[in-house]
Design an enzyme around this catalytic site. Structure first.
Site, PDB file in Angstrom:
ATOM      1  N   SER A 104     -10.925  -4.947  -2.753  1.00 20.34           N
ATOM      2  CA  SER A 104     -12.332  -5.239  -3.059  1.00 20.34           C
ATOM      3  C   SER A 104     -13.216  -4.049  -2.698  1.00 20.34           C
ATOM      4  O   SER A 104     -12.834  -3.190  -1.900  1.00 20.34           O
ATOM      5  CB  SER A 104     -12.808  -6.450  -2.260  1.00 20.34           C
ATOM      6  OG  SER A 104     -12.045  -7.575  -2.583  1.00 20.34           O
TER       7      SER A 104
HETATM    8  N1  SAH Z   1      -8.029  -8.616   0.703  1.00 18.51           N
HETATM    9  C1  SAH Z   1      -7.369  -7.628  -0.105  1.00 18.51           C
HETATM   10  C2  SAH Z   1      -7.712  -7.711  -1.580  1.00 18.51           C
HETATM   11  C3  SAH Z   1      -7.253  -8.934  -2.178  1.00 18.51           C
HETATM   12  S1  SAH Z   1      -6.890  -8.904  -3.886  1.00 18.51           S
HETATM   13  C4  SAH Z   1      -7.615  -6.225   0.389  1.00 18.51           C
HETATM   14  O1  SAH Z   1      -8.328  -6.031   1.377  1.00 18.51           O
HETATM   15  O2  SAH Z   1      -7.065  -5.306  -0.218  1.00 18.51           O
HETATM   16  C5  SAH Z   1      -6.285 -10.543  -3.922  1.00 18.51           C
HETATM   17  C6  SAH Z   1      -4.900 -10.695  -3.315  1.00 18.51           C
HETATM   18  O3  SAH Z   1      -4.626 -12.079  -3.259  1.00 18.51           O
HETATM   19  C7  SAH Z   1      -3.797 -10.059  -4.149  1.00 18.51           C
HETATM   20  O4  SAH Z   1      -3.035  -9.206  -3.361  1.00 18.51           O
HETATM   21  C8  SAH Z   1      -2.990 -11.254  -4.622  1.00 18.51           C
HETATM   22  O5  SAH Z   1      -1.609 -10.979  -4.750  1.00 18.51           O
HETATM   23  C9  SAH Z   1      -3.256 -12.259  -3.510  1.00 18.51           C
HETATM   24  N2  SAH Z   1      -3.057 -13.645  -3.894  1.00 18.51           N
HETATM   25  C10 SAH Z   1      -3.365 -14.235  -5.077  1.00 18.51           C
HETATM   26  N3  SAH Z   1      -3.055 -15.534  -5.056  1.00 18.51           N
HETATM   27  C11 SAH Z   1      -2.535 -15.778  -3.818  1.00 18.51           C
HETATM   28  C12 SAH Z   1      -2.022 -16.952  -3.193  1.00 18.51           C
HETATM   29  N4  SAH Z   1      -1.964 -18.127  -3.821  1.00 18.51           N
HETATM   30  N5  SAH Z   1      -1.591 -16.844  -1.912  1.00 18.51           N
HETATM   31  C13 SAH Z   1      -1.635 -15.660  -1.257  1.00 18.51           C
HETATM   32  N6  SAH Z   1      -2.091 -14.526  -1.814  1.00 18.51           N
HETATM   33  C14 SAH Z   1      -2.537 -14.574  -3.074  1.00 18.51           C
END
Ligand code: SAH
Length: 251
Positions: A104
């Site tokens: 993000s």
């Molecule tokens: N917080 C992260 C950015 C998140 S992007 C950072 O600081 O870089 C969103 C993330 O959520 C992705 O890596 C994706 O794989 C994960 N994600 C999506 N659905 C999910 C789920 N059901 N459980 C756990 N992780 C999930």
């Protein structure tokens, strides 16, 4: 929880975090907080960082602790090589991290972190480890972070980045699994953050939020996304929108 797999290599850290959570090892907790020092971001990054902090303040992120954590965590280490240039890393935009996911923007991370109102004795659950950047920022501000990622490669990489910085936080536990069902073993959590867009407010996570707890997450309604703050007080749940959002969706 059968659908959640904790990689064996994390077992050691997991045991330590469990001790923190249970408040069994005050000495270890104190020591880990003292170790809570990230390498100073190189001087060549400084002017960009000052500009960024000014930009965050002008957009309403004024919490000194949050801004301090943003200053400390070297975002360039959490992004892929082609994006490791100052204007991109500290230019406040989302960046790709592989597997069609993104880290993000710093503004979004800072805004959500501020909305969480994290205190240093809090236990925080993050859904969506991604690059590990948000978890790293949180780790500066609270007692323990449990971060769940669905994509194994991303979880392993995030952990490895923290290790390579020699700043592997003794208060971060990496979990591989579906974060929408939370991680009941260590519930209740003081704070929960979801960093991928949800179609609703996941009930298991509301259940795992402690009394007086706050959850921050992007929710999609009617085709548009908003960052929502959910507060659980006296058995009731209040929800308010704080900003428009543009997140990848939960998978
Ligand atoms: N917080 C992260 C950015 C998140 S992007 C950072 O600081 O870089 C969103 C993330 O959520 C992705 O890596 C994706 O794989 C994960 N994600 C999506 N659905 C999910 C789920 N059901 N459980 C756990 N992780 C999930």
């Amino acid at each position: 929880m059968t659908s959640t797999v904790i990689a064996n290599i994390f077992d050691c850290m997991f045991a330590k975090s469990a001790a923190f959570c249970a408040g069994k090892d005050a000495q270890a907790t104190k020591q880990s907080l003292q170790l809570n020092q990230w390498p100073v971001v190189g001087c060549y990054m400084k002017s960009g960082m000052d500009r960024l902090i000014g930009n965050l303040e002008s957009k309403g992120v004024t919490d000194g602790n949050v801004l301090g954590a943003v200053r400390k965590v070297p975002r360039e280490q959490f992004v892929e090589h082609p994006f490791r240039v100052r204007d991109l890393c500290y230019g406040d935009s989302p960046l790709p991290i592989g597997h069609n996911q993104t880290i993000s923007s710093i503004y979004t991370v800072a805004l959500m972190t501020q909305a969480l109102g994290v205190c240093k004795d809090h236990k925080v659950l993050e859904v969506g480890t991604g690059s590990g950047y948000q978890a790293a920022v949180l780790s500066q501000l609270c007692a323990s972070v449990f971060t769940i990622e669905r994509i194994r490669d991303l979880s392993l990489k995030a952990r490895s980045v923290m290790e390579s910085l020699n700043a592997y936080r003794h208060n971060v536990t990496f979990i591989i699994g579906d974060g929408t069902i939370g991680f009941s073993e260590y519930a209740p959590y003081d704070r929960i953050i979801i960093t991928a867009c949800s179609p609703d407010i996941p009930a298991p996570l509301v259940n795992q939020l402690g009394e007086g707890g706050i959850m921050v997450l992007p929710v999609e309604r009617g085709g548009s996304q908003n960052i929502c703050v959910v507060e659980k007080k006296n058995g009731t749940v209040n929800v308010k929108d704080i900003a428009p959002a543009n997140f990848v969706k939960l998978i």
